[in-house]
Scaffold this motif. Structure first.
Motif, mmCIF file in Angstrom:
data_model
loop_
_atom_site.group_PDB
_atom_site.id
_atom_site.type_symbol
_atom_site.label_atom_id
_atom_site.label_comp_id
_atom_site.label_asym_id
_atom_site.label_seq_id
_atom_site.Cartn_x
_atom_site.Cartn_y
_atom_site.Cartn_z
ATOM 1 N N ILE A 1 16.432 -11.619 27.424
ATOM 2 C CA ILE A 1 15.206 -11.658 28.232
ATOM 3 C C ILE A 1 14.662 -13.080 28.241
ATOM 4 N N GLY A 2 14.559 -13.687 27.056
ATOM 5 C CA GLY A 2 14.037 -15.051 26.961
ATOM 6 C C GLY A 2 14.881 -16.049 27.719
ATOM 7 N N ASN B 1 16.963 -15.522 30.189
ATOM 8 C CA ASN B 1 16.958 -15.297 31.637
ATOM 9 C C ASN B 1 15.641 -15.705 32.280
ATOM 10 N N ILE B 2 14.551 -15.612 31.532
ATOM 11 C CA ILE B 2 13.288 -16.160 32.032
ATOM 12 C C ILE B 2 13.435 -17.657 32.241
ATOM 13 N N GLY C 1 14.033 -10.201 32.452
ATOM 14 C CA GLY C 1 13.882 -11.654 32.406
ATOM 15 C C GLY C 1 13.827 -12.293 33.774
ATOM 16 N N CYS D 1 6.523 -19.818 31.491
ATOM 17 C CA CYS D 1 7.787 -19.081 31.521
ATOM 18 C C CYS D 1 8.940 -19.901 30.949
ATOM 19 N N PRO E 1 9.409 -17.567 26.226
ATOM 20 C CA PRO E 1 10.705 -17.376 25.561
ATOM 21 C C PRO E 1 10.640 -17.604 24.051
#
Length: 449
Positions: A240-241, A243-244, A374, A405, A410
């Protein structure tokens, strides 16, 4: 086993097939959002909803794909290599549709984006799960497995770096339609050539045993094994982090630094530290174990970018941050799939079944959910902040969202993931050695029978 050691030529083929897997998600995570907003005219919120819904929906099919792959009959060509080749062909065709469909259609762009994006989730797992199932069946020798894990990690690092350097240089500008056409055609050629050539050069040595195939019920039991669910939870958070960051990076270089070329330059800067770190991590694994080195790598890679808050437009700070982050990435990348292979062995030890496809597919499912979340977060936040795709200069609210972001959010997510892994993952260096001993004795007994 001694007569069939993995030679350099096969390691090179294994690196090649892994390299061919990199461009798909790297290009999508880094450029699809800004492509849809700046080229296709879709709103950030519409894209965010697409990423979120499609990723979670298509992720649900991954365990099923893994189940089917694990239960396919063995062939002279192997168990996972045939599906890897088929997956490569189908996924390459759909990758073209994903970009060119919305770009060329006079209407219905969002509908085409939905169809092709969901199709990606159906087809890419055939390719990806087959690839990630190869490591446990290529060898059961722990030294060779650690070596292959390093090869895989190095291929992923090199692939990501090459794409990271080449993509912005080929593209030239985030609103350059011709640049996207050239980028996508080159990407598909690389995917197709490297994946198929690499697949032909590797060998499956450990044959899945039909009498030990798992059931759907056992698929859920596999997910309940502590090493598996702890690893998946950490993968969920870390992905998730990352992909953010991937989704918002192009916005940062375009609207904060004002030059997309810095993306390529900073990728090259990371090479200075990431390659040496990848090369030496195997030695550290032997001394400290995979668990400790993975946690250290995640901490360095996930928290170092916080120093950029000193001055988000400072190139020297950006370079220093990239150099240190490269060390962490070099430590963590080779261990991702080595840990998954250890989890596969743990399942065999505890449950008596080989489930390479199950572990790979469940990991893919978690990653898909993380990619959806993400990728959606920056889209929604940019929409709320008032992002304008036609404006060369964005408002301060938009700039603040980009920075939040890119750096702050992240880091928060990564801290949670690091703590969970350090406290919860049970397979220490000592326990892995005992696990390997038990399985080797069991395999020797099976052969004797």
């Amino acid at each position: 086993m001694g007569k069939d050691k993995i030679k350099f030529k096969e390691k090179l083929a294994y690196a090649t097939v892994n390299f061919g897997n990199i461009p798909i998600m790297t290009i999508i995570n880094g450029y699809l959002l800004i492509f849809y907003t700046n080229i296709c005219g879709l709103s950030p919120a519409a894209c965010a909803t697409l990423f979120l819904i499609a990723r979670i929906l298509d992720g649900l099919n991954d365990p099923l794909v893994g189940f089917v792959i694990d239960h396919l009959p063995n062939t002279k060509f192997g168990h996972f290599r045939p599906t890897l080749i088929v997956g490569t062909i189908l996924c390459s065709a759909n990758f073209l549709l994903l970009w060119f469909g919305p770009m060329m259609a006079p209407s219905g762009k969002l509908a085409i984006a939905y169809v092709s994006y969901i199709l990606l989730g159906v087809l890419f797992p055939v390719m990806d799960i087959s690839l990630n199932s190869l490591l446990p069946v290529m060898t059961e020798d722990m030294n060779e497995r650690n070596s292959l894990s390093s090869v895989k990690g190095l291929a992923y690092v090199v692939g990501a770096l090459i794409v990271g350097v080449a993509a912005p240089l080929i593209l030239g500008d985030t609103s350059n339609k011709d640049g996207y056409i050239k980028l996508i055609l080159i990407t598909v050629a690389v995917i197709f050539f490297c994946s198929i050539i690499g697949t032909l050069g590797v060998k499956e040595r450990i044959k899945p045993q039909k009498e030990k195939s798992y059931t759907i019920k056992q698929l859920f039991q596999i997910l309940g094994q502590k090493p598996v669910y702890i690893t998946f939870l950490v993968i969920l958070l870390y992905t998730i982090g990352s992909n953010i960051v991937s989704a918002v990076n192009t916005y940062y270089y375009t609207y904060v630094l004002g030059n997309l070329s810095w993306s390529a330059i900073l990728t090259l800067v990371m090479c200075i530290t990431i390659f040496p770190a990848t090369m030496i991590v195997t030695k550290f694994i032997g001394k400290y174990g995979k668990k400790k080195m993975y946690a250290i790598g995640l901490a360095i890679a996930g928290l170092t970018p916080l120093m950029r808050l000193i001055d988000v437009r400072s190139i020297p700070i950006l370079i220093i941050s990239a150099l240190i982050t490269g060390i962490g990435s070099g430590f963590a990348a080779p261990l991702n799939y080595g840990i998954q292979a250890d989890n596969t062995d743990y399942i065999e030890m505890k449950m008596g079944i080989r489930a390479e496809g199950a572990v790979a597919s469940l990991s893919s499912f978690i990653s898909k959910c993380a990619m959806g979340i993400g990728g959606a977060i920056p889209g929604y936040m940019l929409q709320v902040a008032g992002f304008n795709a036609t404006a060369e200069v964005q408002t301060q609210n938009v700039i603040n969202v980009i920075i939040f972001c890119l750096i702050i959010l992240p880091a928060i997510i990564n801290v949670v993931g690091i703590i969970i892994f350090a406290k919860g993952y049970p397979l220490t260096k000592e326990k892995l050695a005992e696990q390997t001993r038990i399985l080797q004795e069991r395999h020797s007994a099976d052969k004797a029978e």
